[in-house]
Design an enzyme around this catalytic site. Structure first.
Site, PDB file in Angstrom:
ATOM      1  N   GLU A  63       0.685  -1.039  -0.011  1.00  0.00           N
ATOM      2  CA  GLU A  63       0.127  -0.702  -0.004  1.00  0.00           C
ATOM      3  C   GLU A  63       0.900   1.213  -0.112  1.00  0.00           C
ATOM      4  OE1 GLU A  63      -3.416  -0.108   3.069  1.00  0.00           O
ATOM      5  OE2 GLU A  63      -3.474   2.598   2.811  1.00  0.00           O
ATOM      6  N   ARG A 112      -7.082   3.394  13.330  1.00  0.00           N
ATOM      7  CA  ARG A 112      -8.681   1.502  13.107  1.00  0.00           C
ATOM      8  C   ARG A 112      -8.804   1.212  14.290  1.00  0.00           C
ATOM      9  NH1 ARG A 112     -11.379  -0.083   9.071  1.00  0.00           N
ATOM     10  NH2 ARG A 112     -10.487   0.726   7.952  1.00  0.00           N
ATOM     11  N   PHE A 129      -5.718  -3.501   9.746  1.00  0.00           N
ATOM     12  CA  PHE A 129      -4.673  -2.181   9.865  1.00  0.00           C
ATOM     13  C   PHE A 129      -5.349  -1.845  11.547  1.00  0.00           C
ATOM     14  CE2 PHE A 129      -4.577   2.199   7.865  1.00  0.00           C
ATOM     15  CZ  PHE A 129      -4.478   1.503   7.155  1.00  0.00           C
ATOM     16  N   GLU A 180     -10.433  -8.317   4.580  1.00  0.00           N
ATOM     17  CA  GLU A 180      -9.535  -7.718   6.027  1.00  0.00           C
ATOM     18  C   GLU A 180     -10.665  -8.728   6.799  1.00  0.00           C
ATOM     19  OE1 GLU A 180      -9.621  -3.959   5.398  1.00  0.00           O
ATOM     20  OE2 GLU A 180      -6.979  -4.025   6.339  1.00  0.00           O
TER      21      GLU A 180
HETATM   22  N1  LUZ Z   1      -5.571   2.151   3.891  1.00  0.00           N
HETATM   23  C1  LUZ Z   1      -6.016   3.443   4.426  1.00  0.00           C
HETATM   24  C2  LUZ Z   1      -6.364   0.946   4.574  1.00  0.00           C
HETATM   25  O1  LUZ Z   1      -5.379   3.845   3.741  1.00  0.00           O
HETATM   26  N2  LUZ Z   1      -6.768   3.523   4.923  1.00  0.00           N
HETATM   27  C3  LUZ Z   1      -7.856   3.049   5.955  1.00  0.00           C
HETATM   28  O2  LUZ Z   1      -8.387   2.816   6.826  1.00  0.00           O
HETATM   29  C4  LUZ Z   1      -7.751   1.444   5.441  1.00  0.00           C
HETATM   30  N3  LUZ Z   1      -7.767   0.337   6.015  1.00  0.00           N
HETATM   31  C5  LUZ Z   1      -7.631  -0.720   5.953  1.00  0.00           C
HETATM   32  C6  LUZ Z   1      -6.629  -1.347   5.008  1.00  0.00           C
HETATM   33  N4  LUZ Z   1      -5.968   0.140   4.451  1.00  0.00           N
HETATM   34 MO1  MOS Z   2      -4.763  -2.850   3.365  1.00  0.00          MO
HETATM   35  S1  MOS Z   2      -3.589  -3.533   4.921  1.00  0.00           S
HETATM   36  O1  MOS Z   2      -6.455  -3.195   2.775  1.00  0.00           O
HETATM   37  O2  MOS Z   2      -3.378  -2.823   2.319  1.00  0.00           O
END
Ligand code: LUZ
Ligand code: MOS
Length: 756
Positions: A226, A304, A338, A709
């Site tokens: 990510e 989160r 997350f 998730e």
């Molecule tokens: N990524 C993010 C995430 O930038 N914000 C989120 O709330 C999130 N939640 C789950 C996984 N990736």
């Molecule tokens: Mo994610 S932890 O939804 O990149």
């Protein structure tokens, strides 16, 4: 409905970034990284390496034409280290050479002199030193002081959860090819093409429109791409910018393990207060998040955790405070869940401890406190459906929990060293990026003159099957076979300013954007059909590749309609934007409605522990999962099974450890970092998908709910089932509320228990 890539994968014909044929003149990049966890850089010596055969250029921070900054939320992330190094694996110099082998040889010839500073890897120690990435945040509701008077039981404790390596099959990789002028084309193994594009432009000091990022598919990501695919892709862009040649970078597994961040380890302090019957009245918790050396997504992940501080329960009086603690580990990052899994572990630990101290069975406390319709979360959002309690009840029946408990007791009374344990794990997970503005997506759909359809969206296919879902919804709008659709690579020139494929939301958001674009084209096509058939548009519909008039099939086929539309100069393309409706959040009050909806379910886990060896086997997991009306049952099952096993791995055998002196990662190879394999798979995994809450139109994807998730957290049940089996051997056995529960930890606990 199948996963469309399955055949390509099985035949080895799917193309990943590293498989793309290298254009002529491609240079290979290898990265020299810090082997010191914290220190002042006195000198970097590249001259010996520069003299080696095949070496074309060595890039350090001084060579960066734009900003040496890759941060997204907080600007503290240099691409290449400047005066200080902050973690082992921090990139310092990029070597470009004619071959990969030459590049790695040259990396070995680079050296660095460092004055070592004290390195900290414990989050509590960092917090004591005041070394936080951002100010602490607190979510609260009710009044924990007043409620204290109503509590019969007040129990405090500590807990810890470990990190987790993503272990995507495909390591971080990128290929950059020069275009005309300063233009660049980057193929990156990223969940966030638009972030790669933006950061590459920033680092090179060029406008974003000169950078095109393309992603065909990833070999897994789980959050690890990510944010953390970005620097490697930007390095190839930098190499191309400075040499005018294509540059390829593919990390070796060992490098990927050492240099990239993982799931955040957390340390917790908690206090839980209950009344006589076991109703939870008070929940106080502090999260010490081990953020690593730079911010990355740590603040969003902590947020989160705060959103999930009460797990699947309603608690009227809450104070949850989180600290992003800066340590000298590789920056920890997004990983499936997350921050949610950590928060759910500690509330389950507290309930377990309350059960031990009050004598009320743990499942009784759990059940009594499950969320009900009308309950408010500490962040002010109302829980409107009854899926948490429903899934619990269904899971009790489905797993025959009462009978199983009796059978477990019988087994335990008949076996001296083998003991069984059982646990219930309810899950309630909020769907949407907690950063509200990220909840947008766009799509570009072309219908070609032969009636085939090409779709582009911001979603990245990483094995989860998002492209299959998007094809299903588009085929559905046109009522044509799904084989007539195709999802193109994710490309910043076709869909711009996209959010990462993350937060379980990519199919919901990009699927809806594609659906809207198709609906626009369909409306135009039906106008054309009305002209052709000399009737009114509102009588017409597309069905089974034909136009139907008042529910009767006409002779006008999909292909003929498309041709007629083209001949009459009708636009056969459409771009659409989707923004998740109804969500908002105010960070000054920490209240709002941050999630489009919640996903809930319950897992029942049975394990057997060998109390002489400390080893264990997960025998059976029964899951009731509320997934809405399923769009693709096979993909859903794959996601639940994969997430479950990944969750079980996190709380059982996956253990990261660092050398206490050098702070070097010890679990830096698959010999020392154990992940679940096929033989670790539970003996039985039974899953029931249950419908429940009906989502409004345009929320979810055609009535289905996000799946990526939420099922991860079913795995947490394994930890508590193992503890329960250990307690059947000796009720005094207590390993601490520490995950992972490795066989070593089980064995040490069992032997300690025997001594006492
Ligand atoms: N990524 C993010 C995430 O930038 N914000 C989120 O709330 C999130 N939640 C789950 C996984 N990736
Ligand atoms: Mo994610 S932890 O939804 O990149």
């Amino acid at each position: 409905m199948k996963h469309f890539d399955a055949m390509l994968h099985v035949k080895g014909k799917s193309i990943f970034t590293g498989d793309i044929p290298e254009p002529e003149g491609t240079l290979h990049a290898a990265v020299f990284t810090s082997s010191c966890a914290h220190g002042k850089v006195l000198s970097v010596n590249t001259s010996e390496a520069e003299a080696l055969p095949g070496v074309i250029k060595i890039i350090t921070a001084e060579n960066i034409p734009g900003e040496n900054e890759t941060g997204n939320i907080i600007m503290d992330e240099p691409l290449l280290a400047g005066e200080t190094v902050h973690f082992i694996g921090e990139p310092v110099a990029i070597v470009l050479a004619e071959t990969r082998h030459q590049a790695y040889k040259a990396v070995n010839a680079v050296s660095m002199e460092v004055e070592e500073y004290q390195a900290v890897i414990d989050p509590r120690e960092a917090a004591l030193r005041g070394d936080l990435i951002a100010p602490p945040r607190t979510f609260s509701c009710g009044d924990t002081e007043i409620a204290l008077e109503e509590c019969t039981h007040v129990i405090s404790g500590v807990a810890d959860t470990g990190g987790q390596e993503h272990l995507y099959l495909e390591t971080q990789s990128a290929l950059c090819v020069p275009g005309e002028g300063y233009a660049l084309h980057i193929t990156s193994s990223t969940q966030s093409p638009s972030f790669v594009q933006k950061i590459a432009a920033r680092v090179l000091g060029i406008p974003i429109h000169l950078v095109q990022v393309d992603v065909l598919r990833l070999g897994g990501a789980f959050g690890g791409k990510e944010d953390q695919a970005t620097p490697w892709a930007v390095m190839t862009a930098l190499g191309t910018h400075l040499t005018g040649r294509p540059v390829k970078l593919v990390l070796k597994r060992h490098e990927d393990l050492v240099n990239t961040g993982k799931r955040h380890p957390y340390s917790f302090d908690f206090t839980i207060g209950l009344n006589e019957e076991g109703k939870i009245l008070i929940w106080k918790v502090d999260y010490y998040q081990n953020s690593g050396a730079v911010s990355d997504l740590s603040t969003a992940i902590l947020e989160r955790s705060l959103f999930h501080c009460t797990g699947s329960y309603f608690i009227p009086n809450v104070v949850a405070t989180g600290y992003c603690c800066r340590t000298n580990l590789a920056p920890n990052t997004a990983f499936r869940g997350f921050g949610g899994p950590q928060a759910m572990f500690v509330i389950e630990a507290a309930i377990h401890k309350a059960s031990v101290e009050t004598g009320i069975p743990v499942e009784k406390i759990q059940k009594m406190n499950l969320l009900q319709p009308g309950d408010l979360f500490p962040y002010g959002m109302e829980y409107t459906c009854d899926e948490v309690r429903n899934s619990w009840k269904l899971a009790e029946d489905f797993s025959q929990a009462a009978e199983t408990r009796k059978a477990v007791q019988k087994f335990n009374s008949e076996n001296r060293y083998l003991k069984k344990g059982i646990s219930m794990m309810p899950v309630c997970f909020g769907i949407s990026f907690t950063t509200t503005y990220l909840n947008q997506a766009n799509a570009l759909v072309h219908v070609y003159t032969d009636g085939s359809v090409g779709i582009s969206t911001g979603a990245v296919e990483m094995g989860q099957g998002v492209n299959s879902r998007i094809r299903q919804v588009t085929a559905n709008v046109f009522s044509i076979p799904v084989e007539r659709t195709r999802v193109e690579s994710t490309n910043t020139s076709r869909t711009a300013n996209t959010s990462p494929t993350a937060a379980s939301s990519a199919a919901d958001m990009n699927g809806n954007a594609a659906r809207i674009a198709c609906c626009e084209i369909r409306a135009r096509l039906l106008e054309v059909a009305a002209g052709e058939l000399c009737c009114e548009v509102k009588q017409l519909q597309l069905k089974d590749s034909y136009v139907w008039n008042r529910q009767i099939k006409t002779n006008l086929s999909w292909n003929q309609l498309v041709t007629a539309a083209y001949m009459s100069r009708t636009d056969l393309s459409s771009h659409a934007h989707y923004a998740t409706p109804g969500i908002h959040f105010d960070v000054t009050t920490e209240k709002g409605r941050p999630f489009a909806y919640h996903v809930a379910g319950t897992a029942v886990t049975e394990v057997t522990v060998d109390c002489l060896l400390g080893t264990y086997k997960v025998n059976r997991v029964s899951i009731v999962h509320h997934g809405g009306s399923q769009l693709n049952p096979l993909l859903d099952r794959g996601q639940v099974e994969g997430a479950l096993l990944q969750g079980i791995g996190w709380v059982t055998i996956e253990e990261l450890s660092w050398d206490s002196g050098s702070k070097r990662l010890l679990a830096d190879a698959l010999a020392t970092y154990k992940v679940p394999d096929i033989s670790f798979m539970p003996g039985e995994v039974n899953i029931i998908f249950a419908e429940g809450e009906e989502l409004e139109d345009g929320v979810g994807l055609k009535g289905s709910k996000a799946i990526g998730e939420p099922p991860f957290m079913y795995g947490i049940g394994a930890w508590f089932a193992i503890l329960s089996a250990m307690n059947a051997f000796n009720p005094k056995n207590f390993p601490g509320y520490i995950a992972p529960m490795t066989p070593e930890r089980v064995l040490m606990t069992l032997t300690a228990g025997n001594r006492s």
